[in-house]
Scaffold this motif. Sequence first.
Motif, PDB file in Angstrom:
ATOM      1  N   ASP A 541       0.853  -1.062   0.217  1.00 30.08           N
ATOM      2  CA  ASP A 541      -0.221  -0.073  -0.063  1.00 30.08           C
ATOM      3  C   ASP A 541       0.824   1.183   0.151  1.00 30.08           C
ATOM      4  OD1 ASP A 541      -2.108  -1.462   0.060  1.00 30.08           O
ATOM      5  OD2 ASP A 541      -2.777  -1.265   2.103  1.00 30.08           O
ATOM      6  N   GLY A 542       2.125   0.994  -0.090  1.00 26.26           N
ATOM      7  CA  GLY A 542       2.966   2.372  -0.017  1.00 26.26           C
ATOM      8  C   GLY A 542       3.428   3.057   1.216  1.00 26.26           C
ATOM      9  N   ARG A 543       2.966   2.038   2.385  1.00 27.72           N
ATOM     10  CA  ARG A 543       3.013   2.632   3.685  1.00 27.72           C
ATOM     11  C   ARG A 543       4.461   1.956   4.058  1.00 27.72           C
ATOM     12  NH1 ARG A 543      -2.407   1.212   6.587  1.00 27.72           N
ATOM     13  NH2 ARG A 543      -1.127   2.220   8.378  1.00 27.72           N
ATOM     14  N   VAL A 544       5.614   2.290   3.634  1.00 26.99           N
ATOM     15  CA  VAL A 544       6.818   1.563   4.065  1.00 26.99           C
ATOM     16  C   VAL A 544       7.202   1.930   5.279  1.00 26.99           C
ATOM     17  CG1 VAL A 544       8.958   0.953   3.226  1.00 26.99           C
ATOM     18  CG2 VAL A 544       7.388   1.678   1.524  1.00 26.99           C
ATOM     19  N   MET A 545       7.104   3.262   5.718  1.00 25.93           N
ATOM     20  CA  MET A 545       7.655   3.658   7.051  1.00 25.93           C
ATOM     21  C   MET A 545       6.767   2.993   8.131  1.00 25.93           C
ATOM     22  SD  MET A 545      10.199   5.400   6.233  1.00 25.93           S
ATOM     23  CE  MET A 545      10.607   5.816   7.841  1.00 25.93           C
ATOM     24  N   ASP A 546       5.506   2.840   7.729  1.00 24.12           N
ATOM     25  CA  ASP A 546       4.770   2.214   8.764  1.00 24.12           C
ATOM     26  C   ASP A 546       5.097   0.774   8.973  1.00 24.12           C
ATOM     27  OD1 ASP A 546       3.170   4.449   9.644  1.00 24.12           O
ATOM     28  OD2 ASP A 546       1.588   3.981   8.045  1.00 24.12           O
ATOM     29  N   ALA A 547       5.447   0.185   7.884  1.00 22.37           N
ATOM     30  CA  ALA A 547       5.973  -1.387   7.867  1.00 22.37           C
ATOM     31  C   ALA A 547       7.384  -1.314   8.493  1.00 22.37           C
ATOM     32  CB  ALA A 547       6.000  -1.685   6.577  1.00 22.37           C
ATOM     33  N   HIS A 548       8.148  -0.457   8.498  1.00 22.36           N
ATOM     34  CA  HIS A 548       9.536  -0.571   8.933  1.00 22.36           C
ATOM     35  C   HIS A 548       9.326  -0.297  10.718  1.00 22.36           C
ATOM     36  CE1 HIS A 548      13.859   0.239   8.201  1.00 22.36           C
ATOM     37  NE2 HIS A 548      13.817  -0.345   9.321  1.00 22.36           N
ATOM     38  N   ASP A 549       8.250   0.532  11.035  1.00 20.37           N
ATOM     39  CA  ASP A 549       8.089   0.450  12.438  1.00 20.37           C
ATOM     40  C   ASP A 549       7.700  -0.820  12.979  1.00 20.37           C
ATOM     41  OD1 ASP A 549       8.668   3.256  12.483  1.00 20.37           O
ATOM     42  OD2 ASP A 549       6.400   4.143  12.152  1.00 20.37           O
ATOM     43  N   ILE A 550       6.830  -1.525  12.218  1.00 22.17           N
ATOM     44  CA  ILE A 550       6.349  -2.647  12.589  1.00 22.17           C
ATOM     45  C   ILE A 550       7.824  -3.879  12.840  1.00 22.17           C
ATOM     46  CG2 ILE A 550       4.926  -4.945  12.270  1.00 22.17           C
ATOM     47  CD1 ILE A 550       2.937  -2.708  11.123  1.00 22.17           C
ATOM     48  N   PHE A 551       8.574  -3.820  11.765  1.00 17.66           N
ATOM     49  CA  PHE A 551       9.703  -4.275  11.698  1.00 17.66           C
ATOM     50  C   PHE A 551      10.451  -4.152  12.955  1.00 17.66           C
ATOM     51  CE2 PHE A 551      14.215  -4.820  10.726  1.00 17.66           C
ATOM     52  CZ  PHE A 551      14.583  -5.871  10.227  1.00 17.66           C
ATOM     53  N   ASP A 552      10.702  -3.001  13.430  1.00 19.04           N
ATOM     54  CA  ASP A 552      11.519  -2.399  14.629  1.00 19.04           C
ATOM     55  C   ASP A 552      10.719  -3.206  15.809  1.00 19.04           C
ATOM     56  OD1 ASP A 552      13.226  -1.025  13.159  1.00 19.04           O
ATOM     57  OD2 ASP A 552      12.282   0.945  13.590  1.00 19.04           O
ATOM     58  N   LEU A 553       9.454  -3.054  15.793  1.00 22.07           N
ATOM     59  CA  LEU A 553       8.662  -3.838  16.990  1.00 22.07           C
ATOM     60  C   LEU A 553       8.787  -5.220  16.990  1.00 22.07           C
ATOM     61  CD1 LEU A 553       6.528  -3.683  19.047  1.00 22.07           C
ATOM     62  CD2 LEU A 553       4.686  -4.178  17.306  1.00 22.07           C
ATOM     63  N   VAL A 554       9.007  -6.035  16.058  1.00 16.01           N
ATOM     64  CA  VAL A 554       9.275  -7.471  16.002  1.00 16.01           C
ATOM     65  C   VAL A 554      10.701  -7.677  16.725  1.00 16.01           C
ATOM     66  CG1 VAL A 554       9.799  -9.326  14.176  1.00 16.01           C
ATOM     67  CG2 VAL A 554       8.118  -7.766  13.615  1.00 16.01           C
ATOM     68  N   ILE A 555      11.628  -6.631  16.273  1.00 18.02           N
ATOM     69  CA  ILE A 555      12.862  -7.121  16.823  1.00 18.02           C
ATOM     70  C   ILE A 555      12.918  -6.781  18.292  1.00 18.02           C
ATOM     71  CG2 ILE A 555      15.253  -6.184  16.891  1.00 18.02           C
ATOM     72  CD1 ILE A 555      15.130  -5.562  13.752  1.00 18.02           C
ATOM     73  N   ASP A 556      11.973  -5.637  18.759  1.00 16.48           N
ATOM     74  CA  ASP A 556      12.135  -5.240  20.106  1.00 16.48           C
ATOM     75  C   ASP A 556      11.326  -6.325  20.981  1.00 16.48           C
ATOM     76  OD1 ASP A 556      12.334  -3.335  22.241  1.00 16.48           O
ATOM     77  OD2 ASP A 556      10.273  -2.699  21.873  1.00 16.48           O
ATOM     78  N   ILE A 557      10.364  -7.117  20.653  1.00 17.82           N
ATOM     79  CA  ILE A 557       9.798  -8.144  21.427  1.00 17.82           C
ATOM     80  C   ILE A 557      10.494  -9.413  21.216  1.00 17.82           C
ATOM     81  CG2 ILE A 557       7.433  -7.078  21.150  1.00 17.82           C
ATOM     82  CD1 ILE A 557       6.800  -9.422  18.930  1.00 17.82           C
ATOM     83  N   GLY A 558      11.844  -9.404  20.779  1.00 18.49           N
ATOM     84  CA  GLY A 558      12.660 -10.642  20.493  1.00 18.49           C
ATOM     85  C   GLY A 558      12.293 -11.595  19.622  1.00 18.49           C
ATOM     86  N   GLU A 559      11.563 -11.108  18.425  1.00 19.08           N
ATOM     87  CA  GLU A 559      11.213 -12.036  17.300  1.00 19.08           C
ATOM     88  C   GLU A 559      12.463 -11.732  16.192  1.00 19.08           C
ATOM     89  OE1 GLU A 559      10.009 -15.322  15.989  1.00 19.08           O
ATOM     90  OE2 GLU A 559       8.542 -14.124  17.312  1.00 19.08           O
ATOM     91  N   ARG A 560      12.842 -12.911  15.622  1.00 20.33           N
ATOM     92  CA  ARG A 560      13.682 -12.751  14.437  1.00 20.33           C
ATOM     93  C   ARG A 560      13.260 -12.676  13.232  1.00 20.33           C
ATOM     94  NH1 ARG A 560      19.201 -14.019  14.479  1.00 20.33           N
ATOM     95  NH2 ARG A 560      20.242 -14.761  12.394  1.00 20.33           N
ATOM     96  N   PRO A 561      13.498 -11.588  12.480  1.00 18.19           N
ATOM     97  CA  PRO A 561      12.973 -11.333  11.134  1.00 18.19           C
ATOM     98  C   PRO A 561      13.322 -12.469   9.971  1.00 18.19           C
ATOM     99  CG  PRO A 561      13.990  -9.444  11.928  1.00 18.19           C
ATOM    100  CD  PRO A 561      14.444 -10.352  12.903  1.00 18.19           C
ATOM    101  N   SER A 562      12.625 -12.597   9.248  1.00 18.41           N
ATOM    102  CA  SER A 562      12.988 -13.739   8.216  1.00 18.41           C
ATOM    103  C   SER A 562      13.346 -12.985   6.857  1.00 18.41           C
ATOM    104  CB  SER A 562      11.433 -14.774   7.865  1.00 18.41           C
ATOM    105  OG  SER A 562      10.573 -13.691   7.264  1.00 18.41           O
ATOM    106  N   ALA A 563      13.888 -14.133   6.010  1.00 17.50           N
ATOM    107  CA  ALA A 563      14.286 -13.198   4.480  1.00 17.50           C
ATOM    108  C   ALA A 563      13.009 -12.850   3.930  1.00 17.50           C
ATOM    109  CB  ALA A 563      14.872 -14.368   3.866  1.00 17.50           C
ATOM    110  N   ILE A 564      11.747 -13.379   4.251  1.00 21.91           N
ATOM    111  CA  ILE A 564      10.609 -12.965   3.498  1.00 21.91           C
ATOM    112  C   ILE A 564      10.146 -11.425   4.044  1.00 21.91           C
ATOM    113  CG2 ILE A 564       8.356 -13.113   3.062  1.00 21.91           C
ATOM    114  CD1 ILE A 564       8.803 -16.300   3.229  1.00 21.91           C
ATOM    115  N   THR A 565      10.560 -11.395   5.284  1.00 22.37           N
ATOM    116  CA  THR A 565      10.209  -9.896   6.032  1.00 22.37           C
ATOM    117  C   THR A 565      11.056  -8.797   5.090  1.00 22.37           C
ATOM    118  OG1 THR A 565       9.715 -11.089   7.896  1.00 22.37           O
ATOM    119  CG2 THR A 565       9.716  -8.575   8.102  1.00 22.37           C
ATOM    120  N   PHE A 566      12.529  -9.020   5.381  1.00 22.93           N
ATOM    121  CA  PHE A 566      13.292  -8.335   4.528  1.00 22.93           C
ATOM    122  C   PHE A 566      12.890  -7.909   3.060  1.00 22.93           C
ATOM    123  CE2 PHE A 566      16.097  -9.409   8.227  1.00 22.93           C
ATOM    124  CZ  PHE A 566      16.715  -8.278   8.600  1.00 22.93           C
TER     125      PHE A 566
END
Length: 593
Positions: A541-566
């Motif tokens: 939807d073009g909301r990349v900054m919002d998506a990046h914020d959720i990416f940071d939340l994922v790392i913050d709660i201790g979850e490891r991002p996957s290659a698909i997420t990147f």
Amino acid sequence: MSGLRLRPRRSSSSTFPMPRSRLRHYASAMPMSSLRPLHRSSSSTTSPARAWSPHAAFAAATERVRAGALRPEDAHTLFDELLRQATPVPERSLNGFLAALARAPASGNCIRDGPALAVVLFNRVCREEAGPQVAALTGCTYSILMDCYCRARRPDLGLALFGRFLREGLKTHQIVANTFLKCLCYAKLTDEAVDVLLHRMSELGCVPDAISYNTVLKSLCDNGMSQRGLELLQMIAKEVGVCSLNLVAYNTVIYGFFKEGETGKACNLFHEMMQQGVEPDVVTYNLIIDALCKARAMDKAEVVLQQMISKGAQPDTVTYNCMINGYATSGRLKKSAKMFREMKSRGLMPDIVTCNSFLSSLCKHGRSKEAREIFDSMTAKGHKPDIVSYRILLHGYASEGCFADMIDLFNSMKSNGIAADCRVFTILIGAYAKHGMMDDAMLIFTEMQQQGLSPNVVTYSTVISALSRMGRLANAMEKFNQMISMGVQPNKAVYHTLIQGSCMHGDLIKAKELVSEMMNKGIPRPSITFFGSIINSLCKDGRVMDAHDIFDLVIDIGERPSAITFNSLVDGYCLVGKMDKAFGMLNAMESLV
């Protein structure tokens, strides 16, 4: 037989002792009054005008038990008279009455617990001074009472009663020995039951029969030990002879294997029994056909059905229910309809299970109009639809957005004597919520509560999910707090809905709070796949900054991002022309993934 092994013996309180004299340890210190309600003293009665016949009195009372018309007070009055008259009751009359009580279903103001009442009356005979003179307690009597304890889910007391039986010096016969095995099996002492069956029956003066074998086999299979059941079956067939086994024994083990998901072993035993000259009956064939239908192996099920017919075993309603449901589940509606017609051509009247199965298949394939025709024909032919029928058709209408038909059917429920339950209201709420018609959904939610029905976790989840999708997070949280105050505990689906709604609408603080809350309650946190789908949706939807914020939340709660997420974020930054950010994500991926 090398495959059959008993577990190492436990303490003497739970294992079966070898000498006959120690069988008496089952006469535990537990009082036989454990199931005995408070009982009044014997009431005085006026002497009858003519001689009282215990045989006639007990025969009449037995018939009343079978008709569901005997009250506990009537039973006590009968025994009052028996003890007062001191006229012996024939053994068969007494045992027939107690056996009828043992099997009596609960019936309103009459007998609510037949087995417990039988035990109380038995104890009266044992306790009263005149008891032994008027009622001779035989092995059959004890067997009936031991069975009562099994039905009352107190097999431990049945074992204690067996010890009392031994102390009385009564002769053990086959019925008592088989009931003793039943008590052991109900008490989950299956190893001891196998030991008695194989080694101790002679100490009781009995030889195992088909009932003995079937009792123990059923216990093994009911407790997930069908392989041991098969080994016992094969040992008996080899050492005692197949003639000592009946078809029930084979059906029991076959069903046990199917229940444990061992379809291959079940089918092998089916072929083995036929090779040994044991002809399968309709129950056996139904077990095989049902398992094949559930596995969607419909061609094989069809072969077994034809084999069944060729062998002279006539298919019954259960057979066709399995076939109709199997074809319907597999999406082969024409075959399902063919079976429906074939069933009727054989003179078998489709029951409510058959009709519901057919309705469900039609509705799942978007053919609710045809399902309604079947529904109406059921009513016309005297098959009153049940609440399951209404749920199926309502859900079909809801899935297709046929709101007028859905509400018309819902309104007809009351006139047809069917009360709507929580699941029915949830279907209606979900239909409106799915199409964003939240005002209508909430009106039904309110009506549901006004009718005295409490929403369950599925109902709340449906409402909360719809509100979250629409961005009405405040309303969603209001319902979330309401469900907790009503004692309905949120499940993973509810938390996922709220977390997704919070993420999609930018409230990451609330999302993080909800993640912490669910983890504190022992509910696993959302996976990277869950967050990855949100990130991917926002990036598209073009909301990349919002998506990046959720990416940071994922790392913050201790979850490891996957290659698909990147990859989602890389694609997202490329989409909005921020190539430096895209290359930054690629570099981060190399270091983290």
